[in-house]
Design a protein around this motif. Sequence first.
Motif, PDB file in Angstrom:
ATOM      1  N   GLY A 113       0.822  -1.212   0.000  1.00  0.00           N
ATOM      2  CA  GLY A 113       0.000   0.000   0.000  1.00  0.00           C
ATOM      3  C   GLY A 113       0.851   1.256   0.000  1.00  0.00           C
ATOM      4  N   GLY A 114       1.908   1.265   0.791  1.00  0.00           N
ATOM      5  CA  GLY A 114       2.795   2.421   0.812  1.00  0.00           C
ATOM      6  C   GLY A 114       3.549   2.606  -0.484  1.00  0.00           C
ATOM      7  N   ALA A 115       4.009   1.491  -1.073  1.00  0.00           N
ATOM      8  CA  ALA A 115       4.794   1.585  -2.308  1.00  0.00           C
ATOM      9  C   ALA A 115       3.964   2.120  -3.469  1.00  0.00           C
ATOM     10  N   PHE A 116       2.705   1.701  -3.566  1.00  0.00           N
ATOM     11  CA  PHE A 116       1.875   2.096  -4.703  1.00  0.00           C
ATOM     12  C   PHE A 116       1.103   3.393  -4.472  1.00  0.00           C
TER      13      PHE A 116
ATOM     14  N   ASN B 247       4.386   6.427  -1.678  1.00  0.00           N
ATOM     15  CA  ASN B 247       5.842   6.553  -1.763  1.00  0.00           C
ATOM     16  C   ASN B 247       6.241   6.943  -3.177  1.00  0.00           C
ATOM     17  N   ASP B 248       7.144   7.916  -3.307  1.00  0.00           N
ATOM     18  CA  ASP B 248       7.595   8.333  -4.636  1.00  0.00           C
ATOM     19  C   ASP B 248       9.003   7.832  -4.936  1.00  0.00           C
ATOM     20  N   ASP B 249       9.547   6.956  -4.106  1.00  0.00           N
ATOM     21  CA  ASP B 249      10.876   6.388  -4.332  1.00  0.00           C
ATOM     22  C   ASP B 249      10.737   5.165  -5.230  1.00  0.00           C
ATOM     23  N   TRP B 250      11.605   5.041  -6.234  1.00  0.00           N
ATOM     24  CA  TRP B 250      11.453   3.955  -7.194  1.00  0.00           C
ATOM     25  C   TRP B 250      11.872   2.604  -6.619  1.00  0.00           C
ATOM     26  N   VAL B 251      12.736   2.572  -5.587  1.00  0.00           N
ATOM     27  CA  VAL B 251      13.172   1.288  -5.030  1.00  0.00           C
ATOM     28  C   VAL B 251      12.005   0.534  -4.390  1.00  0.00           C
ATOM     29  N   PRO B 252      11.215   1.163  -3.492  1.00  0.00           N
ATOM     30  CA  PRO B 252      10.054   0.435  -2.981  1.00  0.00           C
ATOM     31  C   PRO B 252       9.075   0.024  -4.079  1.00  0.00           C
ATOM     32  N   LEU B 253       8.865   0.903  -5.045  1.00  0.00           N
ATOM     33  CA  LEU B 253       7.925   0.579  -6.119  1.00  0.00           C
ATOM     34  C   LEU B 253       8.420  -0.599  -6.948  1.00  0.00           C
ATOM     35  N   SER B 254       9.685  -0.564  -7.341  1.00  0.00           N
ATOM     36  CA  SER B 254      10.229  -1.670  -8.140  1.00  0.00           C
ATOM     37  C   SER B 254      10.253  -2.960  -7.335  1.00  0.00           C
TER      38      SER B 254
ATOM     39  N   LEU C 125       8.332  -6.374  -8.488  1.00  0.00           N
ATOM     40  CA  LEU C 125       9.080  -7.616  -8.673  1.00  0.00           C
ATOM     41  C   LEU C 125       8.593  -8.714  -7.734  1.00  0.00           C
ATOM     42  N   LEU C 126       8.230  -8.355  -6.517  1.00  0.00           N
ATOM     43  CA  LEU C 126       7.706  -9.358  -5.594  1.00  0.00           C
ATOM     44  C   LEU C 126       6.349  -9.882  -6.058  1.00  0.00           C
ATOM     45  N   LEU C 127       5.495  -9.003  -6.558  1.00  0.00           N
ATOM     46  CA  LEU C 127       4.211  -9.452  -7.091  1.00  0.00           C
ATOM     47  C   LEU C 127       4.404 -10.313  -8.336  1.00  0.00           C
ATOM     48  N   ALA C 128       5.413  -9.988  -9.135  1.00  0.00           N
ATOM     49  CA  ALA C 128       5.723 -10.821 -10.303  1.00  0.00           C
ATOM     50  C   ALA C 128       6.145 -12.218  -9.867  1.00  0.00           C
TER      51      ALA C 128
ATOM     52  N   TYR D   9      11.669  -4.810   3.810  1.00  0.00           N
ATOM     53  CA  TYR D   9      11.161  -5.070   2.463  1.00  0.00           C
ATOM     54  C   TYR D   9      12.284  -5.096   1.437  1.00  0.00           C
ATOM     55  N   HIS D  10      13.348  -4.315   1.669  1.00  0.00           N
ATOM     56  CA  HIS D  10      14.429  -4.272   0.684  1.00  0.00           C
ATOM     57  C   HIS D  10      15.350  -5.483   0.778  1.00  0.00           C
TER      58      HIS D  10
END
Length: 412
Positions: free
Chosen positions: A302-305, A308-315, A319-322, A357-358
């Motif tokens: 929820g925070g990543a999508f 959060n505007d940082d690309w590391v949490p989003l990516s 990748l985890l959902l993939a 998470y990282h």
Amino acid sequence: MADHTQTDVRPTAAGRQRRAGPGAPPPAAVRPLSGARRARHTGLARTAWTVTAVYAVSTAVHLAILAAMTAPHGPSVRERLLAWDALLYISIAEDGYPAGFTYQENGELSGNNLAFFPLFPLLARSLHRLTGVDTGTAALVVAHLSLLAALFAVHRLLIRLYGPRTATVAVVLLAGAQPMALTFLMAYSEALFLALAAGSLLAAHRRAWLTAGVIALLAGLTRPAAFALVLALVCAALLEIRRVGRPAWRPVTAVVLACAGTPAYLAWVGNRSGQLNAWFEIQEAGWGTHWDFGASFVDFLGGAFLRNDDWVPLSTAVLLLAAVFATVLAWRRDAWPPLLVYGTTVLVLTLGQSNFYHSKLRLLIPAVLFLVPLAQSLARSRDRSVVAVLTAATLFGSWYGAHMLTTWRYAI
């Protein structure tokens, strides 16, 4: 009576064959390899060449990109490979474990090296004492040799399950294209754990049950994720018992051996610290790790999508959902159930805990299972398409890992 000179009168192989009769098999010393044995030797040689090539190319790409992204006046490539948890493994190899719990200045419990399982630092220490190289170098050598063994075992297992083309594509994805595959080259225990897990699964598939159990025991002394391997061997043993129609002592013994490793270390930590659940307390105090049924992972998504505007949490989230989606795809009717159980359990253990998470992409790299659907799909494609996809994927995976190691400010 005439004198006779004694000579060596032992019959030749041809003479023995003539006396034995034309239908007898040739003597053992000159008996040619059977077709099955010759094919097996050829297959092992091909796997060795394939694995060596994949290791050499993927390692070269990883290290070249890491070197290019390493600042001239910052830590060297070697120092990057010995960073974060690697330093803790090296300290265990050099100084052993602490005597028990450790505390901060304010009296609160802190994490310490008892959280790290012993087999990897023990091997590094043994190599250091055997060869005289420094402990950091010894740890890196153990990791790289473990990666070679892991690629070999995975390749042999996937050949048996899906054929040589899928197996080769899969080990390229495994060593090169995974976003945190660079960790295999660091002084971390992921490569060793994968080598043991894949070796145990391969032995179980060949019905070498005692070998599978002993290797699984060693995996249990390497990482707590060996619980996934225990469940996989339980599954394999049940399949074997159903096949033969009665309880069989070898598969059961394999499961008993597999169950011994991790509890033995946890009990040792508890005895050393004077508290039965000491390992779990240390994990919670040092890294905030505990089982929360995926609540922290859902909150992270929820925070990543959304926030959060940082690309590391989003990516990381993408990748985890993939990986989750690919694992679901792997649950096909023709899949080998123990591999499904192993890979899915590694995924569940990773996402169901409250760890950073990282670090989750790193913890997933020994799972293997979620790579299988893509490997099967690519194996059915033309050579040109396979090469293009694997090249692009390896470049991306190598860059991603190098970025996380050189630019990302937190531990991986």
